[in-house]
Design an enzyme around this catalytic site. Structure first.
Site, PDB file in Angstrom:
ATOM      1  CE  LYS A  80      -0.401   6.638  -1.992  1.00 20.76           C
ATOM      2  NZ  LYS A  80      -1.615   7.045  -1.258  1.00 20.76           N
ATOM      3  N   GLY A 111       0.809  -1.210   0.000  1.00 22.65           N
ATOM      4  CA  GLY A 111       0.000   0.000   0.000  1.00 22.65           C
ATOM      5  C   GLY A 111       0.845   1.264   0.000  1.00 22.65           C
ATOM      6  CB  SER A 112      -0.015   4.620   1.267  1.00 24.80           C
ATOM      7  OG  SER A 112      -1.256   4.666   0.596  1.00 24.80           O
ATOM      8  CB  THR A 113       4.805   1.747   3.027  1.00 25.56           C
ATOM      9  OG1 THR A 113       4.515   0.523   2.335  1.00 25.56           O
ATOM     10  CG2 THR A 113       4.133   1.737   4.377  1.00 25.56           C
TER      11      THR A 113
END
Length: 587
Positions: free
Chosen positions: A299, A295-297
């Protein structure tokens, strides 16, 4: 063959010749004394001869024993322990605290032929050894030959059975691997089979050096973990797991400059002393052997790549007012900001739209190459043989670029994520992870992945995401005075049953760094907390995203381990946001 050739090594032929001549002279002296009718002289000579002979033998034996002890090389090399089948050296943490050791246990045997009263012996043993099945006891006690009954008895247990005073009972010593801390660090330490062969964890990865250490005068193999850090990490991971009831949970702490794993937790855990009774799910090392869409890690990687390639600067803007249409798909934000965001705001608000637009600007070739350079397309470089291969896109088209930019369409292990985070936090190089303690001051050279300036910018951006009251998704990980930075991650899991991502099944995580302040070469540590399919509760307003379930646990870990790592708090005034009135997204 002459007598001179029969002497021990070290005696010269001339010496033997001299000894033989003296013996013959003594024999002739006996004959002369008898001829002169002097029996008393004969007796004295014989006594002298016997004493001299035994004295000479004693001197020869003493010299031989001394030569063997001093010059034969006995005691050098592996020695007795190395030749003992299954012998292993001790495992200790980085400060010498014992993690695994070989201890003598005993195997219990029963010889029915020597048992006086078999019925009484069966009754007494059944009471003293309730763990032995009744059928097994009957077969051994009423059998017709000496048979093994039970192994792994401690000296205390052996004495207790011996003190029963039963005839026909005997014991044989046997080596056994013991893990004095039980479940603590079980997945990293691992376990062995009954023959002393490593089957998991460090016991398997370092099997050869651990075996060799058994014959090197008790030299212990030092692992990288600090048992104090490990205990705090496991405790907070377990607390989070009990509160949010995930399928599994992971915790990792690393030194970003050396790659040393200071703590590694996988939940549920098991007792390596009883590894045979643990389920496969308990023995699974989720940090090294399980892959997740993070997921957003991810980013953090995309933003760092955008900065490093020059595609973006911290002030670059991205229009996130409307969903981003890319080919056949449309990308949405979890909680839409519906605004034009600069790069730091894209990171703080965890905008899928802004991150995808940045990744498309970087391009498929450069993005995929950076992912490779960060180590995300191969198993994590670490000694653990459980380290699993990632699942990567078959084709790096725009759809793959957009998806991977915010952590979908690519599955990696938590350890791979920890390794890849190193360059973002340590000045741009990627040292391999290790479970072995490095010498003080040693910082292994790794390939350069990012510019030092990019790493410094990422430390500032990650810190901005955690400062309370600034609108970042990681505010609940903040610890006063420790300048914590980080990125939340909430990856929805693909559900084959519906052939789509399931919004109710999430992998929620928080990737943290501390301290973010100070020169780039200063000591710095990475902390990851991950929960697989957690369930929100009233305290989290039903949210089960990374900012709500993983970030608080990461903050608690950091607060507890900072003193052990020598990281001192700085006095500061902190404004705390009212989380009960502003739940936020927690992505």
């Amino acid at each position: 063959m002459s007598l001179a050739n029969l002497g021990p090594s070290g005696f010269q032929p001339g010496a033997w010749r001299w000894l033989i001549e003296r013996v013959w002279r003594l024999e002739h002296a006996f004959e002369r004394s008898r001829a002169a009718a002097k029996p008393e002289d004969d007796t004295r000579i014989r006594i002298f001869f016997v004493m001299a002979f035994f004295g000479l033998c004693f001197v020869v034996l003493a010299l031989g024993a001394s030569a063997s002890a001093l010059f034969s090389g006995a005691g050098k090399g592996p020695g007795y322990l190395a030749s003992t089948e299954g012998a292993r050296g001790d495992l200790v943490d980085r400060d010498g605290r014992l993690l695994a050791v070989d201890l003598t246990h005993y195997a219990l045997y029963v010889d029915p032929k020597e048992v006086w009263d078999k019925q009484e012996a069966r009754r007494v043993l059944g009471k003293a050894l309730p763990e032995v099945p009744a059928k097994r006891l009957d077969k051994v006690v009423f059998g017709d030959r000496r048979t093994f009954l039970l192994g792994g008895l401690t000296p205390e247990q052996k004495d207790a059975v011996f003190n029963l005073g039963l005839a026909g009972i005997s014991f044989e010593p046997q080596g056994r691997r013991v893990y004095p801390l039980g479940e603590t660090a079980a997945h990293l330490v691992g376990f062995v089979d009954s023959g002393g062969k490593g089957l998991a964890g460090a016991e398997r990865a370092l099997d050869k050096p651990i075996r060799s250490a058994a014959g090197e005068g008790g030299v212990a193999t030092a692992l990288s973990i600090d048992i104090r850090v490990q205990a705090a990490l496991e405790d907070e991971v377990r607390k989070a797991a009990l509160e949010f009831q995930p399928r599994g949970a992971v915790g990792v702490v690393t030194n970003v400059h050396t790659g040393e794993i200071l703590g590694m937790a996988s939940y549920p855990d098991f007792d390596p002393n009883k590894a045979g009774t643990a389920t496969d799910d308990q023995k699974l090392n989720r940090a090294a052997g399980a892959v997740y869409e993070m997921g957003s890690t991810f980013k953090a990687f995309t933003v760092a790549i955008g900065l490093d390639t020059g595609v973006a600067t911290p002030t670059s803007t991205f229009d996130a007012r409307e969903p981003y249409k890319l080919g056949y798909r449309t990308i949405h934000d979890y909680h839409a900001a519906k605004a034009v965001l600069n790069l730091i705001e894209v990171f703080k608000h965890s905008s899928n739209i802004g991150t995808a637009k940045l990744a498309v600007g970087v391009g498929a070739q450069r993005l995929s190459q950076y992912f490779t350079n960060l180590g995300l397309t191969k198993p994590a470089k670490v000694e653990l043989l459980e380290s699993a291969r990632p699942l990567t896109p078959r084709k790096w088209d725009e759809d793959a670029v957009a998806s991977t930019s915010f952590g979908h369409g690519m599955n990696v292990t938590p350890l791979a994520l920890a390794e890849a985070m190193g360059p973002l936090l340590n000045g741009g190089t990627r040292p391999p992870l290790t479970i072995r303690k490095l010498a003080p001051g040693v910082r292994p050279e790794g390939p350069r992945v990012l510019a030092e300036e990019t790493s410094q910018q990422m430390l500032r951006i990650m810190r901005a995401n955690v400062i309370p009251g600034e609108g970042g998704s990681g505010g609940k990980a903040d610890v006063a005075g420790l300048s914590v930075g980080g990125k939340t991650g909430t990856g929805e899991k693909y559900d084959p049953a519906i052939k789509a991502y399931n919004h109710q099944r999430q992998v929620s995580s928080f990737a943290a760094v501390f301290p973010t302040e100070g020169p780039i070469e200063a000591d710095r540590y990475f902390v990851l907390i991950l929960l697989d399919e957690p369930k929100g509760n009233a305290r989290t307003f039903g949210f089960s995203t990374g900012g709500w379930v993983a970030a608080p646990a990461a903050g608690k870990v950091i607060e507890r381990i900072a003193p052990f790592l020598g990281v001192k708090r700085k006095t500061q005034i902190v404004t705390v946001a009212n989380s009960t009135t502003n739940p936020g997204t927690g992505l």
